[in-house]
Design a protein around this motif. Structure first.
Motif, PDB file in Angstrom:
ATOM      1  N   GLY A   1      -4.889  -7.773 -13.866  1.00  0.00           N
ATOM      2  CA  GLY A   1      -2.988  -7.642 -15.236  1.00  0.00           C
ATOM      3  C   GLY A   1      -2.196  -6.873 -15.233  1.00  0.00           C
ATOM      4  N   GLN A   2      -2.703  -5.835 -14.592  1.00  0.00           N
ATOM      5  CA  GLN A   2      -1.780  -4.523 -14.422  1.00  0.00           C
ATOM      6  C   GLN A   2      -1.387  -4.680 -12.922  1.00  0.00           C
ATOM      7  OE1 GLN A   2      -4.546  -1.419 -13.228  1.00  0.00           O
ATOM      8  NE2 GLN A   2      -4.634  -0.569 -15.282  1.00  0.00           N
ATOM      9  N   ARG A   3      -1.457  -5.692 -11.992  1.00  0.00           N
ATOM     10  CA  ARG A   3      -1.112  -5.978 -10.901  1.00  0.00           C
ATOM     11  C   ARG A   3       0.095  -7.172 -11.393  1.00  0.00           C
ATOM     12  NH1 ARG A   3      -6.102  -6.097  -7.485  1.00  0.00           N
ATOM     13  NH2 ARG A   3      -6.030  -8.369  -8.100  1.00  0.00           N
ATOM     14  N   GLN A   4       0.217  -7.692 -12.506  1.00  0.00           N
ATOM     15  CA  GLN A   4       0.654  -9.040 -12.559  1.00  0.00           C
ATOM     16  C   GLN A   4       1.885  -8.275 -12.980  1.00  0.00           C
ATOM     17  OE1 GLN A   4       0.231 -11.984 -11.262  1.00  0.00           O
ATOM     18  NE2 GLN A   4       2.137 -12.311 -12.093  1.00  0.00           N
ATOM     19  N   ARG A   5       1.586  -7.754 -14.378  1.00  0.00           N
ATOM     20  CA  ARG A   5       2.971  -6.048 -14.635  1.00  0.00           C
ATOM     21  C   ARG A   5       3.584  -5.934 -14.256  1.00  0.00           C
ATOM     22  NH1 ARG A   5       1.258  -6.315 -20.249  1.00  0.00           N
ATOM     23  NH2 ARG A   5      -0.136  -7.148 -20.689  1.00  0.00           N
ATOM     24  N   LEU A   6       2.767  -5.188 -12.915  1.00  0.00           N
ATOM     25  CA  LEU A   6       3.587  -4.652 -12.137  1.00  0.00           C
ATOM     26  C   LEU A   6       4.873  -5.601 -11.279  1.00  0.00           C
ATOM     27  CD1 LEU A   6       4.946  -1.980 -10.499  1.00  0.00           C
ATOM     28  CD2 LEU A   6       2.585  -2.447  -8.884  1.00  0.00           C
ATOM     29  N   ALA A   7       4.621  -6.474 -11.230  1.00  0.00           N
ATOM     30  CA  ALA A   7       5.433  -8.059 -10.590  1.00  0.00           C
ATOM     31  C   ALA A   7       6.621  -7.694 -11.112  1.00  0.00           C
ATOM     32  CB  ALA A   7       4.685  -9.183  -9.907  1.00  0.00           C
ATOM     33  N   LEU A   8       6.086  -7.708 -13.095  1.00  0.00           N
ATOM     34  CA  LEU A   8       7.295  -8.342 -13.833  1.00  0.00           C
ATOM     35  C   LEU A   8       8.059  -7.217 -14.007  1.00  0.00           C
ATOM     36  CD1 LEU A   8       7.523 -10.005 -16.567  1.00  0.00           C
ATOM     37  CD2 LEU A   8       6.531  -8.822 -17.876  1.00  0.00           C
ATOM     38  N   ALA A   9       7.583  -6.112 -13.999  1.00  0.00           N
ATOM     39  CA  ALA A   9       7.890  -5.088 -14.405  1.00  0.00           C
ATOM     40  C   ALA A   9       9.160  -4.944 -12.878  1.00  0.00           C
ATOM     41  CB  ALA A   9       7.346  -3.402 -13.810  1.00  0.00           C
TER      42      ALA A   9
ATOM     43  N   LEU B   1       8.548  -0.156  -7.168  1.00  0.00           N
ATOM     44  CA  LEU B   1       9.178  -0.786  -7.903  1.00  0.00           C
ATOM     45  C   LEU B   1      10.510  -1.282  -7.742  1.00  0.00           C
ATOM     46  CD1 LEU B   1       8.173   1.249 -10.868  1.00  0.00           C
ATOM     47  CD2 LEU B   1       8.600  -1.516 -10.323  1.00  0.00           C
ATOM     48  N   ARG B   2      10.415   0.436  -6.420  1.00  0.00           N
ATOM     49  CA  ARG B   2      11.952   0.156  -5.872  1.00  0.00           C
ATOM     50  C   ARG B   2      12.553  -0.846  -5.324  1.00  0.00           C
ATOM     51  NH1 ARG B   2      12.798   6.642  -5.187  1.00  0.00           N
ATOM     52  NH2 ARG B   2      13.490   7.347  -6.710  1.00  0.00           N
ATOM     53  N   LEU B   3      11.633  -2.000  -4.362  1.00  0.00           N
ATOM     54  CA  LEU B   3      11.674  -2.598  -3.796  1.00  0.00           C
ATOM     55  C   LEU B   3      12.795  -3.943  -4.007  1.00  0.00           C
ATOM     56  CD1 LEU B   3       8.339  -4.610  -2.545  1.00  0.00           C
ATOM     57  CD2 LEU B   3      10.266  -3.564  -1.256  1.00  0.00           C
ATOM     58  N   ALA B   4      12.946  -3.549  -5.685  1.00  0.00           N
ATOM     59  CA  ALA B   4      13.620  -5.106  -6.608  1.00  0.00           C
ATOM     60  C   ALA B   4      15.289  -3.793  -6.821  1.00  0.00           C
ATOM     61  CB  ALA B   4      13.481  -5.258  -7.819  1.00  0.00           C
TER      62      ALA B   4
ATOM     63  N   ASP C   1       0.668  -0.806   0.299  1.00  0.00           N
ATOM     64  CA  ASP C   1      -0.329  -0.493   0.158  1.00  0.00           C
ATOM     65  C   ASP C   1       1.105   1.401  -0.107  1.00  0.00           C
ATOM     66  OD1 ASP C   1      -2.260   1.812   0.074  1.00  0.00           O
ATOM     67  OD2 ASP C   1      -2.602   1.322   2.116  1.00  0.00           O
ATOM     68  N   SER C   2       1.505   1.587  -1.270  1.00  0.00           N
ATOM     69  CA  SER C   2       1.925   2.697  -1.039  1.00  0.00           C
ATOM     70  C   SER C   2       2.422   2.490  -2.932  1.00  0.00           C
ATOM     71  CB  SER C   2       3.873   2.297  -0.892  1.00  0.00           C
ATOM     72  OG  SER C   2       4.231   3.368  -0.558  1.00  0.00           O
ATOM     73  N   SER C   3       3.189   3.650  -2.941  1.00  0.00           N
ATOM     74  CA  SER C   3       3.563   4.447  -4.589  1.00  0.00           C
ATOM     75  C   SER C   3       3.917   3.575  -5.975  1.00  0.00           C
ATOM     76  CB  SER C   3       4.216   5.789  -4.887  1.00  0.00           C
ATOM     77  OG  SER C   3       5.964   5.741  -4.818  1.00  0.00           O
ATOM     78  N   LEU C   4       3.296   3.355  -6.452  1.00  0.00           N
ATOM     79  CA  LEU C   4       4.326   2.713  -7.432  1.00  0.00           C
ATOM     80  C   LEU C   4       6.095   2.565  -7.913  1.00  0.00           C
ATOM     81  CD1 LEU C   4       2.132   3.712 -11.130  1.00  0.00           C
ATOM     82  CD2 LEU C   4       2.359   1.302 -10.184  1.00  0.00           C
ATOM     83  N   ARG C   5       6.238   4.175  -7.464  1.00  0.00           N
ATOM     84  CA  ARG C   5       8.003   4.018  -7.243  1.00  0.00           C
ATOM     85  C   ARG C   5       8.467   3.110  -5.719  1.00  0.00           C
ATOM     86  NH1 ARG C   5       8.253   9.345  -7.395  1.00  0.00           N
ATOM     87  NH2 ARG C   5       9.859   9.452  -8.770  1.00  0.00           N
ATOM     88  N   GLU C   6       7.605   3.538  -5.447  1.00  0.00           N
ATOM     89  CA  GLU C   6       8.277   2.804  -3.642  1.00  0.00           C
ATOM     90  C   GLU C   6       8.024   0.801  -3.791  1.00  0.00           C
ATOM     91  OE1 GLU C   6      10.021   3.656  -1.416  1.00  0.00           O
ATOM     92  OE2 GLU C   6      10.100   5.870  -2.788  1.00  0.00           O
TER      93      GLU C   6
ATOM     94  N   GLU D   1      14.927   4.540 -14.968  1.00  0.00           N
ATOM     95  CA  GLU D   1      15.446   3.252 -14.967  1.00  0.00           C
ATOM     96  C   GLU D   1      13.892   2.560 -14.605  1.00  0.00           C
ATOM     97  OE1 GLU D   1      19.583   1.958 -13.611  1.00  0.00           O
ATOM     98  OE2 GLU D   1      18.598   2.635 -11.673  1.00  0.00           O
ATOM     99  N   LEU D   2      12.702   2.774 -13.298  1.00  0.00           N
ATOM    100  CA  LEU D   2      11.820   2.958 -13.683  1.00  0.00           C
ATOM    101  C   LEU D   2      11.172   3.285 -14.121  1.00  0.00           C
ATOM    102  CD1 LEU D   2      11.212   4.339 -10.333  1.00  0.00           C
ATOM    103  CD2 LEU D   2      12.262   2.326 -10.287  1.00  0.00           C
TER     104      LEU D   2
END
Length: 541
Positions: free
Chosen positions: A467-475, A421-424, A414-419, A432-433
Motif C-alpha cells: 500500500g505504501q508503494r502504491q501511495r508513493l506512486a500516487l504522490a 518524488l522528484r522524478l515527477a 533504490d533511493s530516498s523518498l525525496r528523490e 510541495e513534496l
C-alpha cells in the motif's frame, strides 16, 4: 574517418609494431648469441646489442599503446552503441517490448551489446596484426633461405585458415546457441528472484529452481563444446608451429652444409617461426567467436528493428488548452502488427472532471485502453481525441504532460523518498513534496521516519508495504499535477479491506481531476460518475 576509427587504426599500427618488435627481438637475440660464440671484437656486437634493447623496449611500449588505443576506441564505440540502443528503447517502451521476457531482454541489451565490441578487439584487430606480421616474417625467412620461407608460409596458412575452420566447424552450433541460452538463463533467474515469495508460499520453488538448473546446464553444455573446439584449434596451431620449426631446422642445416646460408643465421631461421606463430596463436579463438557475435548481433537487431508502437507526427499540432474532454470512437487496438485485436470498436466518453471505472477480467483490454490514452500505443482504427484534437496529431510527450498514470507496478528506485518524488518534478520544494505525501495519506508515516525524506526505500521499494508503494506512486502523480489521471489496478496484490481503503483514498486525493479507474475488483460504494464493463474488447451490455 571517425575518431573511433582513427583510434582503432592506431591500435592496429601499434599491434603490428609490437608483433614486429617481438619477431625482431627473438631474431636479433638469436643472431647475437650465435655471433658471440665466434668471439668477434666487442665493437662488432654493439649494433645488435642496441637492436635487442630497442626491440625489447619497443615490444612493451607498442603493446601498451595497442591495448590503450584499442580499448579506448572499443569503449567509445560501445558508448555510442549503448546510446543508440537507449534512444531506440525510448521509442519502443513499454508497448513495443511486450514480446520479450524481462531477463532475456536485459541479456540482449547488456551482455549481447557489450559483446559486439569484440568484433574489433578480438577478431578484426588480431587478424590485421597477424597478416602484416606473417608477411614480414615470411619475407625475412625467404631472404635467408627461400625454402624455409615457403615452409613458414604454409604453416601460417594452416594456422590462419585450417585451425579457425576446425574450431569454427566444431563449435559453430554451440557458439550460435550460447547467447540465446544465456538469455534463457537470465530470464529464468529473474523470474525466480522476482517471484521467490509467491513460489515459496505456493510450493513452486522446486519447479522454478529446476528451470534455472536446466537453463544453466544448457549454457554449460554449449560452453563445454566450445572449449573442446578451442582445444582442437590450439592443437592445430601447436602442430603447425612445431612443423615450421622442424622444417626450418632441417632446411637450415642443409643450407649451411651446402653453403646457401651462413651458419650464424641458422638460429635466426629456426626461431622466427616460434615468434610469428605466437602472434598467430590467437586467430583460432578469434574465428571461433564469430558465430557467437553474429548471434548476439541478430538478437540485438531483433529488438532494435521492432516496429514503433507509436508513429510520432512529423509536425505535431499545439496541445489544446483545458478542459480536457476525452472521446474514444470506434477504437481498435492491438499490441502486435498483424496480431489479434484487443480492443474492438470501443466507444467511450470521458468529460473533464468525470470519474469513470473500467472493469472486467484480465485480458479484456483495460490496460490496452490506458496505453492508447497515454500515447504508448497507436490505434489500429478509430479515433481518440483530447480536447477535440486527435491524439495521433500530438507529440507523445505533449499527451503525457496532460494524462498521467498511476500503475500497479510503478517503479520505486533504490533511493530516498525525496528523490523518488522528484522524478515527477525535479525542482519541487520540500513543502510541495510533503503536501503531495499528505494528499496520498503518507505524511504521518513519513514524519515518523528518523531520516524523514532522506529515508532510503530500498530496491523496488523493498522497505515499503504494498500500500505504501502504491501511495508513493500516487504522490508522484499528484506532484506532477496531471489534469487526467489513469489508475491502473492500483490495489492489486492487496487484501480486500486494504484495497478498498486505498482505492477510496486515491479517488479522494484526485478530486477535481478526470479519473479513469481500471480494476477487476468490485467498485460498489465508490464515488464514481460511471462504471463501464469490458468483455472481449467491447463494452458489455
Amino acid at each position: 574517418m571517425t575518431r573511433e576509427g582513427a583510434r582503432m587504426a592506431l591500435a592496429g599500427a601499434a599491434g603490428i609494431l609490437a608483433a614486429g618488435s617481438s619477431i625482431g627481438l627473438l631474431a636479433t637475440s638469436a643472431w647475437l648469441i650465435s655471433r658471440s660464440a665466434q668471439h668477434p671484437p666487442v665493437l662488432y656486437l654493439m649494433v645488435p646489442v642496441a637492436a635487442v634493447q630497442a626491440f625489447g623496449i619497443g615490444r612493451a611500449t607498442f603493446r601498451y599503446a595497442e591495448r590503450l588505443a584499442g580499448h579506448d576506441a572499443a569503449l567509445r564505440l560501445l558508448a555510442t552503441l549503448r546510446m543508440s540502443v537507449y534512444e531506440r528503447l525510448e521509442r519502443l517502451a513499454p508497448a513495443g517490448l511486450s514480446a520479450f521476457r524481462s531477463g532475456d531482454l536485459i541479456s540482449r541489451l547488456v551482455a549481447d551489446v557489450d559483446s559486439l565490441t569484440d568484433r574489433w578487439l578480438r577478431v578484426r584487430l588480431p587478424y590485421a596484426v597477424a597478416a602484416c606480421a606473417g608477411a614480414g616474417a615470411v619475407a625475412l625467412s625467404a631472404a635467408l633461405l627461400p625454402a624455409a620461407g615457403v615452409v613458414l608460409a604454409v604453416s601460417l596458412l594452416a594456422v590462419a585458415v585450417a585451425a579457425p575452420l576446425l574450431a569454427g566447424f566444431a563449435s559453430r552450433r554451440a557458439e550460435r546457441q550460447l547467447a540465446p541460452r544465456r538469455g534463457e538463463l537470465a530470464a529464468a533467474t529473474v523470474d525466480l528472484i522476482r517471484g521467490a515469495g509467491e513460489l515459496a508460499v505456493f510450493g513452486g520453488g522446486d519447479a522454478a529452481l529446476g528451470a534455472v538448473r536446466a537453463a544453466n546446464a544448457d549454457v554449460a553444455r554449449c560452453e563445454a563444446r566450445s572449449a573442446y573446439a578451442r582445444g582442437g584449434g590450439a592443437a592445430v596451431t601447436a602442430l603447425a608451429a612445431g612443423a615450421a620449426l622442424w622444417g626450418a631446422l632441417v632446411l637450415g642445416v642443409a643450407g649451411v652444409r651446402s653453403g646457401a646460408m651462413a651458419g650464424v643465421t641458422l638460429a635466426v631461421l629456426v626461431l622466427i617461426p616460434l615468434a610469428v606463430h605466437e602472434v598467430f596463436g590467437g586467430l583460432a579463438p578469434a574465428a571461433q567467436q564469430i558465430p557467437r557475435l553474429r548471434s548476439a548481433a541478430a538478437r540485438v537487431t531483433e529488438v532494435m528493428e521492432r516496429p514503433d508502437p507509436v508513429a510520432e507526427p512529423a509536425n505535431p499540432v499545439p496541445l489544446p488548452g483545458p478542459p480536457y474532454d476525452i472521446e474514444v470512437r470506434g477504437l481498435v487496438a492491438r499490441w502486435e502488427a498483424g496480431g489479434p485485436d484487443v480492443l474492438r470498436g470501443l466507444d467511450l466518453s470521458l468529460p473533464a472532471g468525470c470519474r469513470v471505472a473500467v472493469t472486467g477480467p484480465s485480458g479484456v483490454g483495460k490496460t490496452t485502453l490506458a496505453m492508447v490514452l497515454l500515447r504508448f500505443l497507436d490505434p489500429a482504427a478509430g479515433r481518440v481525441t483530447l480536447g477535440d484534437t486527435d491524439i495521433t496529431t500530438l507529440d507523445g510527450d505533449q499527451v503525457r504532460s496532460v494524462v498521467g498514470l498511476c500503475a500497479q507496478d510503478a517503479h520505486i528506485f533504490d533511493s530516498s523518498l525525496r528523490e523518488n518524488l522528484r522524478l515527477a518534478r525535479p525542482a519541487a520544494s520540500d513543502g510541495e513534496l510533503t503536501a503531495a505525501l499528505g494528499r496520498a495519506r503518507l505524511l504521518d508515516w513519513a514524519g515518523s521516519l528518523p531520516a524523514g525524506l532522506e529515508t532510503v526505500v530500498g530496491e523496488h521499494g523493498a522497505q515499503l508495504s504494498g500500500g505504501q508503494r502504491q501511495r508513493l506512486a500516487l504522490a508522484r502523480v499528484l506532484l506532477a499535477d496531471f489534469p487526467v489521471v489513469i489508475l491502473d489496478e492500483p490495489s492489486e496484490h492487496l487484501d480486500e479491506p486494504t484495497a478498498d481503503a486505498l482505492t477510496r483514498d486515491l479517488l479522494t486525493a484526485t478530486a477535481g481531476r478526470t479519473v479513469l479507474l481500471i480494476t477487476h475488483r468490485s467498485v460498489t460504494g465508490l464515488d464514481l460518475s460511471q462504471v463501464i464493463r469490458l468483455r472481449d474488447g467491447r463494452l458489455a451490455a
